[in-house]
Design a protein around this motif. Structure first.
Motif, PDB file in Angstrom:
ATOM      1  N   ASP A 264       0.777  -1.304  -0.065  1.00 40.74           N
ATOM      2  CA  ASP A 264       0.028   0.003  -0.009  1.00 40.74           C
ATOM      3  C   ASP A 264       0.903   1.313   0.132  1.00 40.74           C
ATOM      4  OD1 ASP A 264      -2.227  -1.732   2.295  1.00 40.74           O
ATOM      5  OD2 ASP A 264      -2.266  -1.450   0.144  1.00 40.74           O
ATOM      6  N   ARG A 265       2.006   0.968   0.023  1.00 40.78           N
ATOM      7  CA  ARG A 265       3.017   2.339   0.174  1.00 40.78           C
ATOM      8  C   ARG A 265       4.029   2.252  -0.888  1.00 40.78           C
ATOM      9  NH1 ARG A 265       4.911   3.610   5.867  1.00 40.78           N
ATOM     10  NH2 ARG A 265       5.844   5.224   4.634  1.00 40.78           N
ATOM     11  N   GLY A 266       3.671   2.569  -2.167  1.00 35.87           N
ATOM     12  CA  GLY A 266       4.514   2.368  -3.335  1.00 35.87           C
ATOM     13  C   GLY A 266       5.903   3.482  -3.007  1.00 35.87           C
ATOM     14  N   GLY A 267       5.357   4.559  -2.321  1.00 34.32           N
ATOM     15  CA  GLY A 267       6.620   5.531  -2.106  1.00 34.32           C
ATOM     16  C   GLY A 267       7.832   5.103  -1.867  1.00 34.32           C
ATOM     17  N   PRO A 268       7.921   4.456  -0.288  1.00 30.15           N
ATOM     18  CA  PRO A 268       9.204   4.016   0.198  1.00 30.15           C
ATOM     19  C   PRO A 268       9.752   2.780  -0.601  1.00 30.15           C
ATOM     20  CG  PRO A 268       7.496   4.380   1.943  1.00 30.15           C
ATOM     21  CD  PRO A 268       6.553   4.704   0.645  1.00 30.15           C
ATOM     22  N   ALA A 269       8.636   1.995  -1.178  1.00 32.51           N
ATOM     23  CA  ALA A 269       9.167   0.670  -1.814  1.00 32.51           C
ATOM     24  C   ALA A 269       9.858   1.216  -3.130  1.00 32.51           C
ATOM     25  CB  ALA A 269       7.932   0.017  -2.120  1.00 32.51           C
ATOM     26  N   GLY A 270       9.295   2.213  -3.734  1.00 31.15           N
ATOM     27  CA  GLY A 270       9.966   2.770  -5.055  1.00 31.15           C
ATOM     28  C   GLY A 270      11.231   3.472  -4.794  1.00 31.15           C
ATOM     29  N   ARG A 271      11.321   4.065  -3.628  1.00 33.56           N
ATOM     30  CA  ARG A 271      12.414   4.705  -3.378  1.00 33.56           C
ATOM     31  C   ARG A 271      13.525   3.416  -3.040  1.00 33.56           C
ATOM     32  NH1 ARG A 271       9.599   8.912  -1.153  1.00 33.56           N
ATOM     33  NH2 ARG A 271       9.410   8.061   0.957  1.00 33.56           N
ATOM     34  N   LEU A 272      13.364   2.547  -2.390  1.00 38.30           N
ATOM     35  CA  LEU A 272      14.196   1.482  -1.861  1.00 38.30           C
ATOM     36  C   LEU A 272      14.565   0.756  -3.079  1.00 38.30           C
ATOM     37  CD1 LEU A 272      12.823  -0.024   1.169  1.00 38.30           C
ATOM     38  CD2 LEU A 272      14.815   0.941   1.219  1.00 38.30           C
ATOM     39  N   ALA A 273      13.607   0.713  -4.129  1.00 40.66           N
ATOM     40  CA  ALA A 273      14.065  -0.298  -5.249  1.00 40.66           C
ATOM     41  C   ALA A 273      15.003   0.657  -6.001  1.00 40.66           C
ATOM     42  CB  ALA A 273      12.617  -0.602  -5.934  1.00 40.66           C
ATOM     43  N   ALA A 274      14.530   1.872  -6.145  1.00 41.64           N
ATOM     44  CA  ALA A 274      15.410   2.577  -6.828  1.00 41.64           C
ATOM     45  C   ALA A 274      17.023   2.816  -6.694  1.00 41.64           C
ATOM     46  CB  ALA A 274      14.842   4.220  -7.071  1.00 41.64           C
ATOM     47  N   LEU A 275      16.830   3.080  -5.218  1.00 42.70           N
ATOM     48  CA  LEU A 275      18.315   3.001  -4.888  1.00 42.70           C
ATOM     49  C   LEU A 275      19.012   1.623  -5.059  1.00 42.70           C
ATOM     50  CD1 LEU A 275      18.050   5.139  -1.578  1.00 42.70           C
ATOM     51  CD2 LEU A 275      19.468   5.477  -3.573  1.00 42.70           C
ATOM     52  N   THR A 276      18.288   0.670  -4.622  1.00 45.89           N
ATOM     53  CA  THR A 276      18.952  -0.592  -4.747  1.00 45.89           C
ATOM     54  C   THR A 276      19.347  -1.077  -6.085  1.00 45.89           C
ATOM     55  OG1 THR A 276      17.544  -1.518  -3.048  1.00 45.89           O
ATOM     56  CG2 THR A 276      18.717  -3.331  -4.315  1.00 45.89           C
ATOM     57  N   PHE A 277      18.595  -0.875  -7.116  1.00 45.51           N
ATOM     58  CA  PHE A 277      18.892  -1.085  -8.610  1.00 45.51           C
ATOM     59  C   PHE A 277      19.934  -0.239  -9.011  1.00 45.51           C
ATOM     60  CE2 PHE A 277      16.728  -5.164  -9.540  1.00 45.51           C
ATOM     61  CZ  PHE A 277      15.718  -5.184  -8.638  1.00 45.51           C
ATOM     62  N   LEU A 278      19.988   1.117  -8.553  1.00 45.74           N
ATOM     63  CA  LEU A 278      20.865   1.974  -9.128  1.00 45.74           C
ATOM     64  C   LEU A 278      22.155   1.537  -8.345  1.00 45.74           C
ATOM     65  CD1 LEU A 278      21.607   4.999 -10.213  1.00 45.74           C
ATOM     66  CD2 LEU A 278      21.409   5.555  -7.936  1.00 45.74           C
ATOM     67  N   PHE A 279      22.332   1.208  -7.201  1.00 49.48           N
ATOM     68  CA  PHE A 279      23.897   0.712  -6.992  1.00 49.48           C
ATOM     69  C   PHE A 279      23.938  -0.619  -7.437  1.00 49.48           C
ATOM     70  CE2 PHE A 279      22.516   3.305  -2.871  1.00 49.48           C
ATOM     71  CZ  PHE A 279      22.943   4.509  -3.413  1.00 49.48           C
ATOM     72  N   LEU A 280      23.042  -1.528  -7.545  1.00 49.53           N
ATOM     73  CA  LEU A 280      23.290  -2.843  -8.385  1.00 49.53           C
ATOM     74  C   LEU A 280      23.839  -2.531  -9.815  1.00 49.53           C
ATOM     75  CD1 LEU A 280      20.242  -4.976  -7.313  1.00 49.53           C
ATOM     76  CD2 LEU A 280      22.661  -5.388  -6.455  1.00 49.53           C
ATOM     77  N   ALA A 281      23.248  -1.456 -10.416  1.00 48.24           N
ATOM     78  CA  ALA A 281      23.925  -1.258 -11.681  1.00 48.24           C
ATOM     79  C   ALA A 281      25.093  -0.740 -11.475  1.00 48.24           C
ATOM     80  CB  ALA A 281      22.845  -0.032 -12.355  1.00 48.24           C
ATOM     81  N   VAL A 282      25.558   0.011 -10.685  1.00 51.40           N
ATOM     82  CA  VAL A 282      26.543   0.639 -10.413  1.00 51.40           C
ATOM     83  C   VAL A 282      27.576  -0.627 -10.485  1.00 51.40           C
ATOM     84  CG1 VAL A 282      28.258   1.842  -9.237  1.00 51.40           C
ATOM     85  CG2 VAL A 282      26.341   2.883  -9.568  1.00 51.40           C
ATOM     86  N   VAL A 283      27.416  -1.471  -9.751  1.00 53.76           N
ATOM     87  CA  VAL A 283      28.172  -2.704  -9.612  1.00 53.76           C
ATOM     88  C   VAL A 283      28.398  -3.625 -10.821  1.00 53.76           C
ATOM     89  CG1 VAL A 283      28.512  -5.071  -8.466  1.00 53.76           C
ATOM     90  CG2 VAL A 283      27.912  -2.878  -7.027  1.00 53.76           C
ATOM     91  N   GLN A 284      27.344  -3.511 -11.593  1.00 55.88           N
ATOM     92  CA  GLN A 284      27.364  -4.377 -12.799  1.00 55.88           C
ATOM     93  C   GLN A 284      28.096  -3.478 -13.821  1.00 55.88           C
ATOM     94  OE1 GLN A 284      23.429  -5.299 -14.342  1.00 55.88           O
ATOM     95  NE2 GLN A 284      23.888  -5.600 -16.186  1.00 55.88           N
ATOM     96  N   CYS A 285      28.246  -2.288 -13.879  1.00 51.99           N
ATOM     97  CA  CYS A 285      28.686  -1.389 -14.972  1.00 51.99           C
ATOM     98  C   CYS A 285      29.843  -0.683 -14.941  1.00 51.99           C
ATOM     99  CB  CYS A 285      27.539  -0.535 -15.672  1.00 51.99           C
ATOM    100  SG  CYS A 285      26.162  -1.449 -16.154  1.00 51.99           S
ATOM    101  N   GLN A 286      30.177  -0.505 -13.587  1.00 47.90           N
ATOM    102  CA  GLN A 286      31.417   0.622 -13.393  1.00 47.90           C
ATOM    103  C   GLN A 286      32.768  -0.176 -13.979  1.00 47.90           C
ATOM    104  OE1 GLN A 286      32.063   2.174  -9.583  1.00 47.90           O
ATOM    105  NE2 GLN A 286      31.937  -0.046  -8.587  1.00 47.90           N
ATOM    106  N   ASP A 287      32.793  -1.398 -13.883  1.00 48.18           N
ATOM    107  CA  ASP A 287      33.992  -2.008 -14.283  1.00 48.18           C
ATOM    108  C   ASP A 287      34.321  -1.717 -15.913  1.00 48.18           C
ATOM    109  OD1 ASP A 287      31.949  -3.654 -15.318  1.00 48.18           O
ATOM    110  OD2 ASP A 287      32.725  -5.555 -14.638  1.00 48.18           O
ATOM    111  N   ILE A 288      33.313  -1.594 -16.619  1.00 46.13           N
ATOM    112  CA  ILE A 288      33.614  -1.534 -18.066  1.00 46.13           C
ATOM    113  C   ILE A 288      34.002  -0.170 -18.256  1.00 46.13           C
ATOM    114  CG2 ILE A 288      31.241  -1.138 -18.470  1.00 46.13           C
ATOM    115  CD1 ILE A 288      33.918  -2.555 -20.958  1.00 46.13           C
ATOM    116  N   VAL A 289      33.396   0.883 -17.550  1.00 47.36           N
ATOM    117  CA  VAL A 289      33.785   2.192 -17.765  1.00 47.36           C
ATOM    118  C   VAL A 289      35.210   2.520 -17.322  1.00 47.36           C
ATOM    119  CG1 VAL A 289      33.036   4.508 -16.890  1.00 47.36           C
ATOM    120  CG2 VAL A 289      31.463   2.758 -17.434  1.00 47.36           C
TER     121      VAL A 289
END
Lengths: 990, 573
Positions: A264-289
């Motif tokens: 019932d609370r998309g906001g906190p979940a969305g923020r958590l998800a956004a942050l989590t997947f942002l940081f996961l993306a960094v782990v996934q991609c920063q090596d090639i950069v």
């Protein structure tokens, strides 16, 4: 019916139910799992097709473009991914709240279009620093808007369970990308390829945009916001029992989030998800950069090649978290298992396939030979990507259930990876290793976090959850409601007995913990085996001696050992049998060591748990997985890995014997002690320490007025057992010693010094030995730097202030320090004894003590996880530098040298070698030509080519003899080539 | 308060510490080892060839010698701890000042053989000064004070805050309520004022957070049989240390002081008054004009005065009252600032005092401890100076030479702390002390410039908020060290730079460990322990039974029923 009577019928179901605390029937669970499997299979199939299409695209581009141009395109793709992958947070948010995904389209557009415009403006400035051309950068500028819209719509489709449309969108993207990209790249080069990528994205968006669509934004006539539960099918299929589960982040967290969970609370979940997947993306991609920005063109292209393949593997698992999320949000349990299984299957399968056929895959993808240099490393990188896939699933599950720490775990992994990149990322392998270590740390941390979440479930919740399940079963909602009446209610499906005994729940908790521990240990052992197999090197002198001796008949081997060697025959007997069974290949020769060093992982857990607690055991086991010196000696066909394993068994058994007095532990101690003595003579030092410990404990108990008879009897009998078992060794050892001393052999053989200490007994050498024992072997420059950090030992001493002491700690400390002191005292007379490998029994004790420090010094659970992760990462860095840096002075590439000589020589050529002890090595790696020890007489003039091989440069006599021979050869012949290998040099004359 | 309702006041739980003496043989062996090891190190350090940059070398040597002097004083003190006779000699000392305080010739208890006062139990005034502490802190203390045995009591609550609710509470419990119109002289003035309105021959002073044991007076009156004894000091135990956090770290420091150090001072008759949990002889107090109001460490100054007049002091190493330590950084810093300012300001007074040499040395050691901040500042500066300028204090020495000479000295000194403190001195305590180095520096500057200090009551409850400003200088030092390290790593990645970076990181870790509580909302406290649950014995923390008192329960009386006992309190048991 009481809670006890609803126990599952089969053991399998029981284990499953206790592991996830499911309050429903096994049949319902299986049905849920089947549904989850179908969903995952459909979407993953689409994703794999998409991945194959992207791989095909990359492969075609790699063939079409020059390496540097392909590196640019790879950088573009990485940046595209870097932007696209965080946008997956929008997909995550949509999966949790599809109605909100519809509502937020305008806001997303409003946020992403300015970003795209800004990027377009900055393209000229940013392009060079990103390794892109301006057109590519401009194409990249469209990405934020494009991928944001794609993921927003796909997220909505996940939430609405319109998986057909998701799949269609996924497949459409690479088809258009390939078609447009190839066409455009042919005329426009890299920029055309980049435009093709964007065109594919637009196609994917178009399909996704048209999908689903039954629900419309609220407020519009004739529409309604569809709650997740309606779409999830839970309401429509109550008999499936999709009730809430005993989620790791259960009612407490739901209550914190407002009592109704995150649904019932998309906001906190969305923020958590956004942050989590942002940081996961960094782990996934920063090596090639990083690789593209810092490595040379060739190295960057090499990394781009493996990164693209790895990216394909992780891409295949990208949708799994989002298919999981709706079910995870609803508290369904089977879905997580299915998601984890799918991710492990896809990622692990990719790693396995590349492990089996790395070179063919690279050849298939990029053409023959271009990237063979990194073929050996490809499986490791694929493993990293597989781990990332698993980590994304764990993170998605945690986020859906409201765990707030997940983004910071991901951020920590990203920071660790960045630190590693700066520390060891000076080659393609180093960059990839950084990602591997970070991914492993991330997965481990998330798994531990998940386990901790599970462990937090209080026993009474089992009953509470059954009530909720019954509500669902009778037509309740699918989301997790607050446990209003947790106990005592009756149910038509799973009746509740309010007086269900607590021990039942406690037992389930124990079962679940055991299962989790077993899974974790199995995972650790799997990683340990991979690391021990990955980090392989040429045999060195002592291993070749082992090989030579085990080629002999058993009785002859014993004679040779007795007459020429300096070690007891225990290990050689094991190796002799192994060689008979598995042949004499490098792997077979090292098999006993690999097995022992892998067995050290669970054994350290057992010892740590017995001497301290479960957490200490697990941390100690994780240390053993990556401890550089353990890995090093797991790859050496010598007795040191067994020595470490037996030492742990001995100290564990002794501790248990002292604590419990049970005969079986005394017996185990006696057997392990005797086996230690038969494995290595220096094991007498820790054994003497242990014997003294028994006497001291007995004396203390007597002084304290406690009964001591049982202890004394047990200790005496164990000592007698050791004496009896070791007695036959005494004449053997005596003969060995006498013969070797008389012949001046054995102890004078080349020592594997490999460092800056040259076996002198001084403080610096002691410090160096200490660093080797903990962080492994490194180049002299690294050792100098590490030694310079000695002030941190002051910190360690200060941090010991106020620490309690226990019998376990004292025993381990004595086991580590007393033999060290005794060996140092011996080394004052015989400096060559001042060598870490003669004191390797101390290493597992130090690992146990380190694990104890890690689990007790931080005051919070998070602190413990953070420190443990940091410690494992530090050991991982040490391991990476030891194994792959190439400057390790203990790494001798005899195999490379001799194979090169073999390739360059003819049947009449001669190889001379120095020192003479290399004879077994030369015999093991046959160069296909005549070999002989370097002597005063040079080969005759009719010998077409003469090769001179030298190693152990620090031995001045060897070096002088080699220099003398070189002068002679230069006078007589022409130097064709000088070849340098790790710790080996070869000169070729004709 | 309901009789059955469990309390969460940690002061009502038994203490998990007992100031047992350290093994004397081990201590002496360590001291014996320290002699050659100190010579080994300083003999190496003070060679002329070691001088790098002379100024820096001078600072280093000064810091090292200061630490060595402190360490030597510590070793000397703790090895004297076993010299005090087990029981005071009854009537053995000649009367000092104005007489024996009303006590007659000592007798001996038939059961315990301890000296006792003949006839009726002596009269004791129990003074509980308070200012603004909450009732929840004060009330248990007053209740427990009223329940003390072994004397005829007059319990006075000295409220400088003039709070009606305190007056009502005192009235309800049966204690005297005393309030001044003016609060001149802070705590010292408050007690002096109360002394004028009371007349018992003995005066017990309890801080308002220190809950006394029922036998507090029984135990502290025993040494008072010797008419030359001016006061009997007992340890200040922080009950809230069991919650962890800053209170635990502060307690680690206290435990060392009230363990080995106080025992050692007592052996030389140099134990000074610590302001609470102390029983005075009124005549002794009057002979020095009461508590000095011109010092913010009035207890320390009072002790000097008393010892000057040949009064004796006693230290009773038993936890007879349980109090609360500072629970947040601001409280701790305030307390340390007051102690540092007071003790450093008293150095001149100690030097001028007519004291026997040993007592003077003890006082000087205690006062000079608060100069340690300067030494730490020097140590922190050296790596930064080396990184930024290349200048270093020591020359012509390799790292292994330094380690070879320094490590045995350092490790044995640490072992001395461990053995003397029986393991109670923790890294957290050390780090907290280090993190307040700047307090000592500011206090010494204030003492040098003779700026007057202000008495600040140490809050008894945490503020429940982050207090970065209370550790701002420490945080600045951390930032400076980190910046220096980063700069060094960027510009010179040589082993020598790494060595200095490691030194900097050592300081960063210590400072950050000590300052971290300032950044925590709850000062690092853990959850309240359940008082109703029987405390689980911990193998490492269970106090060893005090001889003769092993079976006595800490809470052997019912603190809830003191109302009923009030009528009997003058009788004693």
């Amino acid at each position: 019916m009481s809670a006890c009577t609803i126990a599952p019928a089969s053991t399998l179901v029981r284990v499953w139910r206790t592991s996830v605390a499911l309050p429903r029937s096994a049949g319902a669970s299986l049905r849920t799992s089947r549904a989850a499997v179908r969903e995952q299979a459909l979407v993953a199939g689409g994703q794999i097709l998409s991945g194959v299409g992207n791989l095909l695209y990359a492969a075609v581009m790699a063939r079409m473009l020059a390496p540097t141009a392909f590196a640019e395109l790879a950088a573009f793709l990485a940046l595209y991914l870097l932007i696209a992958v965080p946008s997956l947070s929008l997909a995550a948010g949509g999966a949790l709240d599809p109605a909100a995904a519809r509502r937020r389209r305008g806001r997303v557009l409003g946020a992403s279009i300015p970003v795209s415009l800004g990027l377009a403006v900055l393209a000229v400035v940013l392009a060079p620093s990103l390794g892109l051309s301006v057109p590519s950068a401009l194409a990249l500028a469209t990405t934020p808007t494009l991928v944001a819209l794609i993921e927003l719509d796909r997220g909505r489709l996940y939430g609405e369970r319109a998986y057909g449309w998701v799949t269609g969108s996924l497949v459409a993207e690479p088809i258009v990308r390939l078609a447009a990209g190839v066409t455009l790249a042919a005329s426009l080069g890299v920029a055309g390829g980049a435009i093709g990528v964007v065109a594919g994205g637009i196609a994917g968006l178009a399909v996704a945009r048209g999908g689903g669509g039954k629900a419309r934004a609220p407020g519009r006539p004739g529409t309604r916001a569809v709650p997740f539960a309606d779409l999830s099918g839970i309401k429509n299929s109550p008999t499936e029992g999709r009730g809430p589960r005993a989620a790791p982040y259960g009612p407490q967290e739901s209550k914190r989030n407002g009592g109704a969970g995150l649904a019932d609370r998309g906001g906190p979940a969305g923020r958590l998800a956004a942050l989590t997947f942002l940081f996961l993306a960094v782990v996934q991609c920063q090596d090639i950069v990083f690789a593209n920005a810092t490595l040379s063109g060739v190295e960057a292209a090499q990394f781009a090649a493996i990164s693209t393949l790895g990216g394909a593997a992780v891409f295949a698992t990208a949708t799994i978290p989002f298919v999981l999320m709706p079910r995870a949000k609803a508290g369904e349990t089977g879905a997580l298992g299915v998601a984890l299984g799918t991710a492990a299957l896809l990622g692990g399968g990719a790693a396995l396939v590349t492990a089996i056929a790395a070179e063919p895959i690279l050849t298939l993808a990029y053409g023959g030979g271009r990237f063979d240099a990194v073929a050996s490393f490809l499986p490791a990188y694929m493993l990293a990507m597989a781990l990332l896939g698993v980590a994304r699933v764990l993170a998605a599950d945690a986020v859906a259930r409201g765990a707030k720490e997940v983004p910071w775990v991901a951020l920590g992994a990203g920071a660790l990876q960045l630190a590693l990149l700066f520390a060891i990322g000076d080659s393609a392998e180093g960059v990839g290793l950084s990602t591997l270590v970070a991914a492993a740390a991330l997965t481990g941390a998330l798994a531990i976090d998940h386990a901790r979440g599970a462990a937090r479930v209080p026993p009474r919740r089992f009953a509470a959850i059954r009530v909720q399940a019954s509500d669902v079963g009778s037509g309740g909602v699918g989301t997790l409601p607050p446990p209003a009446e947790p106990l005592g209610a009756e149910s038509d499906q799973t009746p509740i007995n309010a007086d269900a005994p607590r021990h039942d729940a406690a037992k389930r908790d124990r079962d679940r913990r055991r299962l989790l521990t077993a899974l974790i240990l199995v995972g650790m052992m799997a990683v340990a085996i991979i690391l021990r197999l990955l980090a392989s090197r040429s045999l060195w002198l002592d291993e070749a001696t082992s090989w030579y001796e085990t080629q002999l008949p058993f009785h002859r081997m014993l004679e040779v050992l007795r007459d020429t060697d300096v070690h007891p025959p225990g290990y050689f007997a094991v190796l002799w049998a192994t060689v008979r069974g598995f042949g004499d290949g490098e792997l077979a020769l090292r098999l006993p060591s690999i097995v022992a060093a892998t067995a050290l992982v669970p054994m350290l857990y057992v010892a740590g748990k017995a001497m301290y607690d479960r957490a200490t055991g697990l941390v100690a086991a994780s240390f053993a997985v990556v401890a550089p010196i353990v890995v090093w000696y797991s790859q050496e066909a010598r007795m040191y890995a067994q020595l470490m394993l037996l030492a742990v068994i001995a100290v564990w058994a002794l501790y248990q014997a002292l604590e419990t007095g049970r005969a079986r532990y005394w017996l185990a101690y006696g057997l392990a002690g005797a086996a230690l003595a038969w494995t290595q003579y220096f094991a007498f030092l820790p054994m003497a320490t242990f014997e003294a410990a028994i006497a001291i404990v007995a004396w203390q108990q007597k002084r304290a007025g406690r009964p001591v008879a049982r202890l004394v009897i047990g200790g005496v009998l164990a000592t007698l057992l050791i004496a009896a078992l070791v007695a036959p060794l005494v004449p053997f050892a005596h003969h060995q010693f006498a013969v070797n001393q008389a012949a001046g052999k054995g102890f004078d053989a080349p020592s594997q010094v490999g460092g800056v200490t040259e076996n002198q007994v001084n403080l610096y050498a002691a410090l160096t030995n200490g660093i080797w024992a903990v962080f492994g072997y490194h180049s002299n420059a690294t050792m100098l730097n590490l030694s310079a950090l000695w002030p941190l030992l002051i910190l360690l001493a200060l941090m010991l202030l106020g620490r309690g002491r226990s019998r376990a700690t004292l025993l381990l400390l004595a086991g580590a320090l007393v033999p060290t002191a005794m060996l140092t005292a011996l080394a004052l007379n015989q400096p060559f004894l001042f060598e870490v490998r003669y004191n390797l029994t101390a290493v597992p004790f130090l690992l146990l003590l380190g694990a104890r420090a890690v689990t007790t010094w931080p005051h919070t659970g998070r602190g413990r996880v953070a420190v443990a992760t940091a410690a494992v990462a530090a050991l991982g860095v040490g391991l990476a530098d030891q194994e792959w840096n190439g400057t390790n002075p203990r790494s001798y590439d005899f195999e490379g040298a001799l194979r090169e000589v073999d390739a360059r020589s003819g049947p009449k050529d001669v190889l001379m070698y120095m020192p003479h002890d290399l004879n077994n090595l030369v015999a093991y790696y046959p160069p296909g030509l005549k070999t002989r020890r370097l002597g005063p007489r040079m080969p005759a003039a009719d010998v077409p080519r003469v090769f001179l091989l030298e190693s152990f440069f620090e031995d001045r006599a060897n070096d002088a003899a080699t220099r003398k021979a070189l002068v002679k050869l230069r006078g007589e012949r022409e130097l064709v080539k000088r070849m340098r290998f790790s710790q080996v040099e070869v000169w070729e004359f004709r | 308060m309901s009789r059955d309702r469990p309390t969460t006041d940690p002061r009502l739980l038994p203490p998990d510490w007992s100031p047992r003496p350290a093994p004397p043989r081990r201590l002496r062996l360590l001291v014996l080892a320290m002699i050659p090891l100190s010579l080994w190190y300083f003999g190496w350090l003070l060679q002329p060839g070691r001088v790098g940059v002379p100024v820096l070398f001078g600072i280093l040597v000064a810091a090292e010698l200061f630490n060595f002097a402190q360490a030597t004083g510590f070793w000397w003190t703790v090895t004297r701890g076993d010299r005090r006779p087990a029981a005071p000699s009854a009537g053995g000392a000649a009367a000092r000042g104005a007489g024996g305080g009303g006590a007659g010739v000592a007798a001996r208890d038939a059961d315990t053989d301890a000296p006792t006062f003949p006839g009726a139990p002596p009269l004791v005034d129990v003074l509980i000064p308070t200012y603004d502490e909450p009732l929840a802190v004060l009330e248990p203390t007053v209740r427990a004070a009223l329940a003390m045995r072994g004397a005829r009591l007059v319990v006075s609550v000295l409220d400088d805050g003039c709070r009606p609710e305190v007056e009502a509470m005192a009235e309800r419990l049966g204690a005297r309520y005393v309030a001044r119109e003016e609060s001149a002289g802070a705590k010292a003035g408050n007690i002096n004022s109360a002394l004028l309105s009371t007349g018992s021959p003995f005066v017990a002073v309890l801080d308002c957070d220190h809950v006394p044991r029922p036998d507090f007076l029984e135990r502290t009156l025993e040494p008072m049989v010797d008419e030359g004894v001016a006061f009997v000091q007992t340890p200040q135990y922080y009950a809230n240390s069991r919650r962890g956090g800053i209170a635990a770290a502060a307690w680690a420091q206290q435990a060392l002081f009230f363990g080995a150090i106080s025992r050692g001072k007592d052996a030389d008759g140099a134990m000074f008054c610590c302001g609470t949990n102390v029983l005075f002889r009124r005549t002794a107090l009057e002979s020095v004009g009461g508590f000095p109001t011109d010092s913010i460490t009035e207890d320390f100054a009072l002790s000097v005065k008393m010892h000057e007049r040949d009064w004796e002091s006693r230290y009773l190493p038993e936890v007879l009252a349980v109090g609360l330590g500072p629970e947040d950084m601001a409280s701790y810093v305030g307390q340390q600032r007051r102690w540092a300012r007071g003790c450093l300001g008293a150095i001149g007074r100690v030097l001028r005092a007519r004291l026997p040499l040993r007592k003077r040395v003890h006082y000087l050691l205690s006062s000079a401890y608060f100069l340690s901040g300067w030494a730490l500042l020097a140590y922190m500066s050296f790596p930064l100076i080396r990184i930024f300028t290349g200048a270093q204090p020591i020359a012509a020495a390799s790292a292994d030479q330094f380690v070879l000479h320094f490590a045995p000295y350092f490790c044995t000194a640490l072992a001395m702390v461990v053995v003397a403190g029986r393991g109670t001195y923790t890294f957290a305590g050390f780090a907290l002390a280090a993190a307040t180095f700047w307090v000592q520096i500011l206090a010494s500057l204030a003492a040098l410039t003779r700026r007057a200090g202000r008495f600040v009551v140490t809050p008894k409850q945490g503020a429940g908020a982050r207090q970065p400003f209370a550790a701002a200088p420490t945080l600045l030092a951390i930032v400076a060290l980190l910046v220096g390290s980063a700069w060094g790593l960027i510009h010179h990645r040589s082993p020598s730079t790494l060595n200095n970076v490691a030194f900097a990181l050592l300081h960063v870790t210590v400072l950050a460990s000590g300052a971290r509580w300032a950044l925590m909302r709850d000062g690092g406290r853990e959850e309240e322990p359940e008082a109703d649950a029987a405390p689980e014995p911990h193998p490492k923390s269970t106090p060893a039974p005090v001889p003769g008192r092993a079976s006595e329960l800490w809470w052997s009386y019912d603190h809830q029923s003191s109302e009923a006992q009030r009528g009997q309190r003058d009788v004693g048991r």
